[in-house]
Design a protein around this motif. Sequence first.
Motif, PDB file in Angstrom:
ATOM      1  N   ARG A  41      62.061  64.576  34.159  1.00 54.31           N
ATOM      2  CA  ARG A  41      62.881  64.701  35.449  1.00 54.31           C
ATOM      3  C   ARG A  41      62.296  65.929  35.920  1.00 54.31           C
ATOM      4  N   ALA A  42      62.713  67.159  34.895  1.00 53.62           N
ATOM      5  CA  ALA A  42      61.889  68.392  35.902  1.00 53.62           C
ATOM      6  C   ALA A  42      59.927  68.402  35.721  1.00 53.62           C
ATOM      7  N   LYS A  43      59.962  67.070  34.954  1.00 55.93           N
ATOM      8  CA  LYS A  43      57.667  66.915  35.465  1.00 55.93           C
ATOM      9  C   LYS A  43      58.600  66.618  37.232  1.00 55.93           C
ATOM     10  N   SER A  44      59.052  65.752  37.356  1.00 61.24           N
ATOM     11  CA  SER A  44      59.750  64.841  39.115  1.00 61.24           C
ATOM     12  C   SER A  44      59.845  65.938  39.615  1.00 61.24           C
ATOM     13  N   ARG A  45      60.707  67.268  38.984  1.00 62.87           N
ATOM     14  CA  ARG A  45      61.383  68.466  40.369  1.00 62.87           C
ATOM     15  C   ARG A  45      59.898  68.874  40.467  1.00 62.87           C
ATOM     16  N   MET A  46      59.001  69.455  39.127  1.00 63.74           N
ATOM     17  CA  MET A  46      57.564  70.492  39.249  1.00 63.74           C
ATOM     18  C   MET A  46      56.467  69.226  40.327  1.00 63.74           C
ATOM     19  N   LEU A  47      57.041  68.527  40.410  1.00 64.09           N
ATOM     20  CA  LEU A  47      55.929  67.724  41.097  1.00 64.09           C
ATOM     21  C   LEU A  47      56.678  68.016  42.738  1.00 64.09           C
ATOM     22  N   ALA A  48      56.930  67.886  42.857  1.00 63.58           N
ATOM     23  CA  ALA A  48      57.881  68.008  44.335  1.00 63.58           C
ATOM     24  C   ALA A  48      57.853  69.404  44.714  1.00 63.58           C
ATOM     25  N   GLU A  49      57.718  70.518  43.544  1.00 64.98           N
ATOM     26  CA  GLU A  49      58.003  71.977  44.115  1.00 64.98           C
ATOM     27  C   GLU A  49      56.321  72.154  44.019  1.00 64.98           C
ATOM     28  N   LEU A  50      55.499  71.289  43.212  1.00 60.38           N
ATOM     29  CA  LEU A  50      54.009  72.000  44.685  1.00 60.38           C
ATOM     30  C   LEU A  50      54.135  71.410  45.250  1.00 60.38           C
ATOM     31  N   VAL A  51      54.546  70.337  46.565  1.00 53.67           N
ATOM     32  CA  VAL A  51      54.252  69.993  47.620  1.00 53.67           C
ATOM     33  C   VAL A  51      55.743  71.308  48.760  1.00 53.67           C
ATOM     34  N   ASN A  52      56.790  71.610  47.926  1.00 51.14           N
ATOM     35  CA  ASN A  52      57.423  72.228  48.938  1.00 51.14           C
ATOM     36  C   ASN A  52      57.804  73.257  48.602  1.00 51.14           C
ATOM     37  N   SER A  53      57.327  73.885  47.306  1.00 49.50           N
ATOM     38  CA  SER A  53      56.840  76.007  47.559  1.00 49.50           C
ATOM     39  C   SER A  53      54.892  75.816  47.783  1.00 49.50           C
ATOM     40  N   GLY A  54      54.736  75.159  47.012  1.00 51.47           N
ATOM     41  CA  GLY A  54      53.305  74.816  46.680  1.00 51.47           C
ATOM     42  C   GLY A  54      52.229  74.831  48.065  1.00 51.47           C
ATOM     43  N   ILE A  55      52.429  74.276  48.879  1.00 49.20           N
ATOM     44  CA  ILE A  55      51.946  73.963  50.114  1.00 49.20           C
ATOM     45  C   ILE A  55      52.247  73.833  51.276  1.00 49.20           C
TER      46      ILE A  55
ATOM     47  N   TYR B 165      78.910  70.124  46.417  1.00 48.88           N
ATOM     48  CA  TYR B 165      78.954  71.239  47.838  1.00 48.88           C
ATOM     49  C   TYR B 165      78.077  72.318  47.742  1.00 48.88           C
ATOM     50  N   LEU B 166      78.666  73.296  46.136  1.00 47.36           N
ATOM     51  CA  LEU B 166      78.023  74.651  46.384  1.00 47.36           C
ATOM     52  C   LEU B 166      77.257  74.505  45.348  1.00 47.36           C
ATOM     53  N   ARG B 167      76.812  73.476  44.190  1.00 43.66           N
ATOM     54  CA  ARG B 167      76.008  73.674  43.834  1.00 43.66           C
ATOM     55  C   ARG B 167      74.698  73.863  44.543  1.00 43.66           C
ATOM     56  N   ALA B 168      75.032  71.998  46.094  1.00 46.43           N
ATOM     57  CA  ALA B 168      73.764  72.295  47.042  1.00 46.43           C
ATOM     58  C   ALA B 168      73.458  73.950  47.628  1.00 46.43           C
ATOM     59  N   LYS B 169      74.720  74.481  47.618  1.00 46.98           N
ATOM     60  CA  LYS B 169      74.452  75.482  48.430  1.00 46.98           C
ATOM     61  C   LYS B 169      74.095  76.406  47.469  1.00 46.98           C
ATOM     62  N   SER B 170      74.102  76.893  46.735  1.00 47.58           N
ATOM     63  CA  SER B 170      73.274  77.568  45.579  1.00 47.58           C
ATOM     64  C   SER B 170      71.896  77.381  45.497  1.00 47.58           C
ATOM     65  N   ARG B 171      71.235  75.929  45.042  1.00 47.23           N
ATOM     66  CA  ARG B 171      70.136  75.511  44.978  1.00 47.23           C
ATOM     67  C   ARG B 171      69.377  76.043  46.933  1.00 47.23           C
ATOM     68  N   MET B 172      70.219  75.943  47.881  1.00 50.91           N
ATOM     69  CA  MET B 172      69.355  75.988  48.584  1.00 50.91           C
ATOM     70  C   MET B 172      69.854  77.324  49.212  1.00 50.91           C
ATOM     71  N   LEU B 173      70.447  78.625  48.912  1.00 52.80           N
ATOM     72  CA  LEU B 173      70.145  79.718  48.907  1.00 52.80           C
ATOM     73  C   LEU B 173      68.808  80.165  47.770  1.00 52.80           C
ATOM     74  N   ALA B 174      68.593  79.437  47.105  1.00 46.69           N
ATOM     75  CA  ALA B 174      67.077  79.557  46.054  1.00 46.69           C
ATOM     76  C   ALA B 174      65.776  79.042  46.663  1.00 46.69           C
ATOM     77  N   GLU B 175      66.297  78.695  47.587  1.00 51.57           N
ATOM     78  CA  GLU B 175      65.022  77.881  48.387  1.00 51.57           C
ATOM     79  C   GLU B 175      64.819  78.662  49.527  1.00 51.57           C
TER      80      GLU B 175
ATOM     81  N   SER C  68      60.777  78.797  48.578  1.00 47.29           N
ATOM     82  CA  SER C  68      59.768  78.024  49.556  1.00 47.29           C
ATOM     83  C   SER C  68      60.099  78.477  50.755  1.00 47.29           C
ATOM     84  N   GLY C  69      60.914  79.523  51.698  1.00 49.03           N
ATOM     85  CA  GLY C  69      61.284  80.406  52.106  1.00 49.03           C
ATOM     86  C   GLY C  69      60.543  81.494  52.307  1.00 49.03           C
ATOM     87  N   ILE C  70      60.599  82.866  51.212  1.00 48.71           N
ATOM     88  CA  ILE C  70      59.937  83.898  51.407  1.00 48.71           C
ATOM     89  C   ILE C  70      58.758  84.024  50.537  1.00 48.71           C
TER      90      ILE C  70
END
Lengths: 219, 219
Positions: A99-113, B97-107, B111-113
């Motif tokens: 699961r962590a590896k899949s999320r890691m690959l997703a982040e290489l795109v989402n935050s890395g590119i 829903y709050l889990r998702a909101k926390s993840r959204m803020l983290a992103e 990925s945003g900054i």
Amino acid sequence: MTGLRLYSYWRSSASWRVRIGLHLKGLTFDYVPVHLVKDGGEQHGAAYRAVNPMRTLPTLEWTEADGAVRRLSQSLPVLEYLEERFPAPALLPADPYLRAKSRMLAELVNSGIQPLQNLSVMQRLKQELGADDKAWSAYWNARGLEGLEAAVRPLAGRFCVGDTVSLADVCLVPQLYGARRFGVDLAPYPTLLRIEAECQSLPAFQAAQPDRQPDAVPA
Amino acid sequence: MTGLRLYSYWRSSASWRVRIGLHLKGLTFDYVPVHLVKDGGEQHGAAYRAVNPMRTLPTLEWTEADGAVRRLSQSLPVLEYLEERFPAPALLPADPYLRAKSRMLAELVNSGIQPLQNLSVMQRLKQELGADDKAWSAYWNARGLEGLEAAVRPLAGRFCVGDTVSLADVCLVPQLYGARRFGVDLAPYPTLLRIEAECQSLPAFQAAQPDRQPDAVPA
């Protein structure tokens, strides 16, 4: 959870990821187009700012049984939310390490590119710095895909992590489309190309393609 | 899970996030410094490339009971992994829903900054484009923090999402430190500053501070 609506733009890679996820989960949704370019960008208008003050795409909106209207943005948190509420079919492997590896690959795109070549960054590069925004975007795509190819190889089966579609594949396919638009030579990434072809054989990926969306502009 | 080691750089905000998570979970780990600047960056050397071919920080490494050595990179996937293996104390709310909101803020940070002002991007802006990399970084920090302040306000209690620390706070604190280094005026973000002060009162956040790390360079 009724009245599912996705605020989307046909070519937005983040919108595209969520479209894939919705189709994979078999969820029916209304498509609400938000044009990222027309009139300076509809995402900056009052109507969309009331939906998402951060002016990003996509936003997923729905109504709960008690009548509460809910909204979520940021593609990976939206997909994680769908995974928690509609666990089957799964978008993440069952094993915690995978699961962590899949999320890691997703982040290489989402935050890395993707952040380095999104529309607002390209506009600022061109307008404020007079830079070649397409060359900039091509550079970061190539560099990111090189890392992704290396990271995927030891994990891949039919898809990025073993033989089941996961968040990594959901992020990969739209990014390769973007890389082609910037003229990146994809030959050095044979594993990624092979997996892309596997994904494109699935109905959920086909339904999420930009040119299949109601706001698509014919080539 | 024994022999927990974190490859880290004192000022790397992504490393810092994982340090906070490890301390919050009460996990003991060895600190392995990787200097991002010295000699062109130790992350590009053969030793670290064998640990993480993507040459990013941090990497978490450990040994499983069967002797297998495991490695993970990308801060949010590492934190999600720690959350799954060591659920208490939780880094995400219980409500989906709050889990998702926390993840959204983290992103919004992840990925945003952060990607727009990380070291490799700043180097390329300066060396290839001759641009003012600090002004660029300040711009994206201010723009991102404006969105974050607006997104946090309706969710905040003592912390970003209600009264319990979550991934959103873990990402917020290192980003504000970075924004100060780029000279960003933080007065327009009173909610974020208030939450930062709450976080800084907690021992786990104190232990993760850059100046408390073994590779810190005194001011």
